[in-house]
Design an enzyme around this catalytic site. Structure first.
Site, short mmCIF file in Angstrom:
data_model
loop_
_atom_site.label_atom_id
_atom_site.label_comp_id
_atom_site.label_asym_id
_atom_site.label_seq_id
_atom_site.Cartn_x
_atom_site.Cartn_y
_atom_site.Cartn_z
N HIS A 128 0.87 -1.20 0.00
CA HIS A 128 0.00 0.00 0.00
C HIS A 128 0.90 1.25 0.00
CE1 HIS A 128 -3.48 2.39 0.37
NE2 HIS A 128 -3.90 2.08 1.56
N CYS A 271 -3.48 3.19 9.59
CA CYS A 271 -3.95 3.60 8.26
C CYS A 271 -5.46 3.82 8.23
CB CYS A 271 -3.52 2.57 7.21
SG CYS A 271 -4.05 0.89 7.59
#
Ligand code: CP
Ligand code: NVA
Length: 316
Positions: A128, A271
Site C-alpha cells: 500500500h 492507516c
C-alpha cells in the site's frame, strides 16, 4: 512509462520532491496553480471497499485539473470474465492514467505491461505505497520542525514498531519503505506471521538489503520507538480467517501500556479503518499521541504530489 506500484518506484530524490510538493499543495490548497492533469481523464478502478483512498483520489485528480472516472470492478465486464489484459488495453484508449485497488499485486503489473498509461497502486494484497508515503509525510511534518528541506532526512534512523498483522500489505509496505528510507523497522506479530517469501523477493528485485527485524514480543518492539503503527487484524479478503486471527492476535493490541514503553514523544499511527478494542484501544486511538486523522487528511495532499511527480517524469 513510469508507474507507481511500490515504494521503490520513486527515487529517493523524487521522495523528497513528493514531500516538498505535498507540503506546498497542503498550504495552498485553495489557490494552487499545480494542474499537471489538465485535460486528462483518470480511471479509479476498485476491486475492494474504500473510504479514504477512493475519495482522496477522486478529489485529488479533480484538484490537479483532471477528470476522475470512478470504476467499480463489480460493474465492469471484468466481473464477467473479460481479462485484465484486454481491459488494460481498452482503458488505455480512453484514459490518461489509472489508479487501481485490487487483490493480487500481479494485476497491477499486468495493467502496467499491457496498457499504455501510468498505473498507480491504491492497495494490493502485497503493498500500500500511497499510504506509506502519506504516513512518512505526516511524520516528516512533525519531525522536520517545518523545514521542508529536512523532511526526508529527519526520518532516517528513527525507530518504527509495526505491531499486529505483520504479514499483511501494511506490514510489507513498512518493511520495504522504511528500509528504503534508512529507518529502523521492527515488525512484531505472533509466530506464523513472519515476513513472507514475496517480501524478500521484492527486496532482492530492488537490490536493497532486507534491513528489518521480526519479534513476537510487543514490549521489546515498542521499547524506545519513535512511532508505533498498527493495522486491522483481518484485512480485506481474509474474512474467513477472522475467528482464528482474533485469537492469535490477542496480546498484540496497541494500548496505553505499550505506548508507555515507546519514547515519551512517540506517535501512534493507523492507516484506518480501525477496529477499536482489537488492534488498538479506544484510549490510544483517540489519545494525545495519535495522529491518525492527520494521516487520513494527508492522503489527499501526498497522493496529489505523487501524481504530479509521476506526470513530470512521464513528460520527460
Ligand atoms: N487507509 C485506507 O486505504 O483506507 P480506505 O480503505 O478507506 O481507502
Ligand atoms: N490491511 C488492510 C489495509 C486497509 C487500508 C486491508 O488490506 O484491509
Amino acid at each position: 512509462m513510469r508507474h507507481f506500484l511500490k515504494e521503490t518506484d520513486l527515487s529517493l530524490d523524487e521522495v523528497s520532491q513528493v514531500f516538498a510538493l505535498a507540503a506546498d499543495l497542503k498550504a495552498n490548497r485553495a489557490n494552487s496553480a499545480c494542474k499537471p492533469l489538465s485535460g486528462e481523464s483518470w480511471g479509479l478502478l476498485f476491486f475492494k471497499k474504500s473510504t479514504r483512498t477512493r475519495v482522496s483520489f477522486q478529489v485529488g485528480v479533480h484538484e490537479l485539473g483532471g477528470h476522475p472516472v470512478m470504476l467499480n470492478a463489480e460493474d465492469m465486464q471484468l466481473a464477467r470474465g473479460e481479462t485484465p489484459e484486454d481491459t488494460a488495453k481498452v482503458l488505455s484508449r480512453y484514459l490518461h492514467g489509472v489508479v487501481i485497488r485490487c487483490h493480487e499485486h500481479s494485476l497491477l503489473e499486468t495493467f502496467a505491461q499491457k496498457g499504455t498509461i501510468p498505473v498507480v497502486n491504491a492497495l494490493s494484497d502485497f503493498l500500500h505505497p500511497c499510504q506509506f508515503y502519506t504516513d512518512m509525510f505526516t511524520l516528516a511534518e512533525r519531525w522536520s520542525g517545518g523545514d521542508v528541506g529536512k523532511m526526508a532526512s529527519c526520518l532516517r534512523g528513527r525507530k518504527i514498531a509495526f505491531v499486529g498483522d505483520t504479514a499483511c500489505n501494511m506490514g510489507n509496505t513498512f518493511a520495504l519503505g522504511c528500509a528504503y528510507l534508512g529507518m529502523e523497522i521492527v515488525l512484531c506479530g505472533p509466530a506464523g506471521y513472519e515476513p513472507q517469501k514475496a517480501l524478500y523477493e521484492q527486496f532482492a528485485a530492488d537490490g536493497i538489503e532486507p534491513k528489518f527485524s521480526f519479534t513476537t514480543d510487543p514490549e521489546a518492539a515498542a521499547k524506545g520507538a519513535d512511532m508505533i503503527y498498527t493495522d486491522v487484524w483481518v484485512s480485506m479478503g481474509m474474512e474467513e480467517e477472522k475467528a482464528r486471527r482474533l485469537k492469535e492476535f490477542r496480546g498484540y493490541q496497541v494500548d496505553e501500556h505499550l505506548m508507555s514503553l515507546a519514547k515519551p514523544d512517540a506517535f501512534f499511527m493507523h492507516c484506518l479503518p480501525a477496529h477499536i478494542g482489537e488492534e488498538v484501544s479506544a484510549g490510544v486511538l483517540n489519545g494525545p499521541q495519535s495522529i491518525v486523522f492527520d494521516q487520513a487528511e494527508n492522503r489527499l495532499h501526498t497522493q496529489k504530489a505523487i501524481l504530479a511527480v509521476l506526470a513530470a517524469a512521464n513528460k520527460r
